[in-house]
Design a protein around this motif. Sequence first.
Motif, PDB file in Angstrom:
ATOM      1  N   PRO A  75       0.849  -1.202   0.000  1.00 24.33           N
ATOM      2  CA  PRO A  75       0.000   0.000   0.000  1.00 24.33           C
ATOM      3  C   PRO A  75       0.885   1.254   0.000  1.00 24.33           C
ATOM      4  O   PRO A  75       1.987   1.239   0.541  1.00 24.33           O
ATOM      5  N   TYR A  76       0.388   2.315  -0.593  1.00 28.45           N
ATOM      6  CA  TYR A  76       1.193   3.535  -0.725  1.00 28.45           C
ATOM      7  C   TYR A  76       1.311   4.280   0.608  1.00 28.45           C
ATOM      8  O   TYR A  76       0.353   4.330   1.397  1.00 28.45           O
ATOM      9  N   SER A  77       2.488   4.868   0.832  1.00 24.65           N
ATOM     10  CA  SER A  77       2.667   5.752   1.999  1.00 24.65           C
ATOM     11  C   SER A  77       2.098   7.125   1.634  1.00 24.65           C
ATOM     12  O   SER A  77       1.809   7.411   0.465  1.00 24.65           O
ATOM     13  N   SER A  78       1.979   7.985   2.658  1.00 28.52           N
ATOM     14  CA  SER A  78       1.407   9.316   2.387  1.00 28.52           C
ATOM     15  C   SER A  78       2.321  10.123   1.458  1.00 28.52           C
ATOM     16  O   SER A  78       1.829  10.832   0.577  1.00 28.52           O
TER      17      SER A  78
ATOM     18  N   ILE B 110      -5.128  14.935   1.628  1.00 30.58           N
ATOM     19  CA  ILE B 110      -5.661  13.686   1.046  1.00 30.58           C
ATOM     20  C   ILE B 110      -4.613  12.579   1.139  1.00 30.58           C
ATOM     21  O   ILE B 110      -4.919  11.431   1.497  1.00 30.58           O
ATOM     22  N   ALA B 111      -3.349  12.954   0.904  1.00 28.94           N
ATOM     23  CA  ALA B 111      -2.267  11.948   0.984  1.00 28.94           C
ATOM     24  C   ALA B 111      -2.138  11.433   2.413  1.00 28.94           C
ATOM     25  O   ALA B 111      -1.989  10.237   2.656  1.00 28.94           O
TER      26      ALA B 111
ATOM     27  N   PHE C 179      -0.739   4.744   4.059  1.00 35.14           N
ATOM     28  CA  PHE C 179      -0.720   3.520   4.880  1.00 35.14           C
ATOM     29  C   PHE C 179       0.085   3.752   6.154  1.00 35.14           C
ATOM     30  O   PHE C 179      -0.242   3.254   7.215  1.00 35.14           O
ATOM     31  N   ASP C 180       1.151   4.559   6.062  1.00 33.49           N
ATOM     32  CA  ASP C 180       2.026   4.830   7.223  1.00 33.49           C
ATOM     33  C   ASP C 180       1.293   5.679   8.259  1.00 33.49           C
ATOM     34  O   ASP C 180       1.718   5.803   9.386  1.00 33.49           O
TER      35      ASP C 180
ATOM     36  N   ALA D  83      -4.525   4.251  -3.856  1.00 26.79           N
ATOM     37  CA  ALA D  83      -4.393   5.407  -4.768  1.00 26.79           C
ATOM     38  C   ALA D  83      -5.731   5.731  -5.422  1.00 26.79           C
ATOM     39  O   ALA D  83      -6.049   6.897  -5.672  1.00 26.79           O
ATOM     40  N   ARG D  84      -6.537   4.689  -5.685  1.00 27.30           N
ATOM     41  CA  ARG D  84      -7.825   4.938  -6.344  1.00 27.30           C
ATOM     42  C   ARG D  84      -8.698   5.831  -5.452  1.00 27.30           C
ATOM     43  O   ARG D  84      -9.234   6.835  -5.890  1.00 27.30           O
ATOM     44  N   LEU D  85      -8.763   5.482  -4.173  1.00 30.29           N
ATOM     45  CA  LEU D  85      -9.590   6.242  -3.224  1.00 30.29           C
ATOM     46  C   LEU D  85      -9.062   7.669  -3.115  1.00 30.29           C
ATOM     47  O   LEU D  85      -9.815   8.636  -3.055  1.00 30.29           O
ATOM     48  N   SER D  86      -7.732   7.811  -3.150  1.00 29.78           N
ATOM     49  CA  SER D  86      -7.124   9.154  -3.033  1.00 29.78           C
ATOM     50  C   SER D  86      -7.500  10.006  -4.237  1.00 29.78           C
ATOM     51  O   SER D  86      -7.893  11.169  -4.090  1.00 29.78           O
ATOM     52  N   ILE D  87      -7.429   9.417  -5.426  1.00 33.80           N
ATOM     53  CA  ILE D  87      -7.750  10.174  -6.638  1.00 33.80           C
ATOM     54  C   ILE D  87      -9.241  10.503  -6.678  1.00 33.80           C
ATOM     55  O   ILE D  87      -9.647  11.611  -7.028  1.00 33.80           O
ATOM     56  N   GLU D  88     -10.059   9.547  -6.219  1.00 35.88           N
ATOM     57  CA  GLU D  88     -11.515   9.806  -6.147  1.00 35.88           C
ATOM     58  C   GLU D  88     -11.810  10.972  -5.217  1.00 35.88           C
ATOM     59  O   GLU D  88     -12.643  11.833  -5.498  1.00 35.88           O
ATOM     60  N   THR D  89     -11.080  10.998  -4.089  1.00 41.03           N
ATOM     61  CA  THR D  89     -11.287  12.087  -3.107  1.00 41.03           C
ATOM     62  C   THR D  89     -10.902  13.424  -3.726  1.00 41.03           C
ATOM     63  O   THR D  89     -11.598  14.430  -3.574  1.00 41.03           O
TER      64      THR D  89
END
Length: 408
Positions: A210-213, A241-242, A247-248, A255-261
């Motif tokens: 999972p991506y970190s902030s 948003i990041a 995940f950290d 990333a999908r949820l972040s881009i949607e936000t």
Amino acid sequence: MDIISSELNAPSVFREKAVLSPDYLPKRLLHREDKIRELTTAFKEVINDPGNTSVRAVIWGRTGTGKTATVKLFGRSFKEVVNKKGIKVEYVHINCHRQRTLYLLTLEVANTLKLPIPVRGLSSQEVFKVIHDYLDRRNIYVIVALDEFDYFVNTSPQEDVYFLVRLYDELSAAVKRISYIFIARDLSYINSLDKSVKDHILRNIIEFKPYSSSELYDILRDRVTEAFQENAVMDETIRYIADVNGFDKGGSGNARLSIETLELAGEIADRERSPIVTVEHAKLANSKLNQEASIILDEIGDLELHNLLLIKAVMNLTKRYKDDEFPMGRVEEEYQQVCRDLGEEPRRHTQVYEYVRRLRLMGVLNTRQSGKGLRGRTTLISLAFPVTQDLEDYVNKQIRVRINTREE
Ligand SMILES: Nc1ncnc2c1ncn2[C@@H]1O[C@H](COP(=O)(O)OP(=O)(O)OP(=O)(O)O)[C@@H](O)[C@H]1O
């Protein structure tokens, strides 16, 4: 109608909104360059020794970690580079959730390759043979990416998985023209296959964490540049948003949820006629998305019955005890009660434990190890989203649908 014309002519923070759609494939995937490199290393064989081996690679990781985008970008770029070396390579991306049987999957491969297959009455195996003969005649190699492969493994007969994976035991082909990239959320279903099949899949295993902030910040920064007007999105908005998804920092790393936000924050700014997307817009977007748990709804819609019964059990406990995490044993008791209420045979502990693992990887449940308690350590389970009435109705409906369709 001046309402419509004023709305249509209103200024917007967006420059190119399509860039924010889930299917948009950016030209570069920050923090996934190393994965492209690993895939290239795995598939070098196709150039160095064409036809001698059928390469296999497995990409696995949580939802929204860039598996599909990275494999697609790799497939397209690899095809371009290798074709320039005079080797004809095609790349085919199959979503096993859409093409959920071997037959549909095989047809999709044929269609993507634009093969004139006389489909009438041929079995999957025969269609595969026709495809292979066609590739032989034209001296073409194919990389087939099987996305959501764990779904296929979990829903198809073992012999179909066997045929697909051990293709060159079935086809007595001198030249191995088809290689695979298997994409999965986690390896539990693949690991449950018998060894002779598993060994043909689990090679070149590449995990997508999972991506970190900070990674999400870079990814969002890139999308903002392409999708929004100059300086329309404040830097602290991207940072927010990041951080909420990193995940950290306790987020899902999705990333999908972040881009949607980000996209929803922009739409809220437009609705307010604000030329700038502020943190407030992002907070509103985040609460709306997480509140509706829209990603979760997508995920839940595809789950088998007993996964849903387990979610219902955790929802029941959350509502009843106003607490939000429960020991594994307590969840299992509630799950067994939910099964009894519906006349369902509860699954054994090991299977229930597998369900918990998978739901955790999908971001539906959160788990953590308890401290040394009365009865030693145990797994504490909680829902990854608030229990709203519409969510509960949705889960109950999905359960009814599965029980009714099975009884038809
Ligand atoms: N490193 C990245 N750079 C830019 N965009 C990214 C990156 N990783 C993911 N994305 C974007 O995030 C979204 C989700 O990515 P993708 O669909 O590849 O995730 P996934 O791991 O395949 O998810 P799932 O398992 O749910 O299919 C897509 O819009 C994709 O373009």
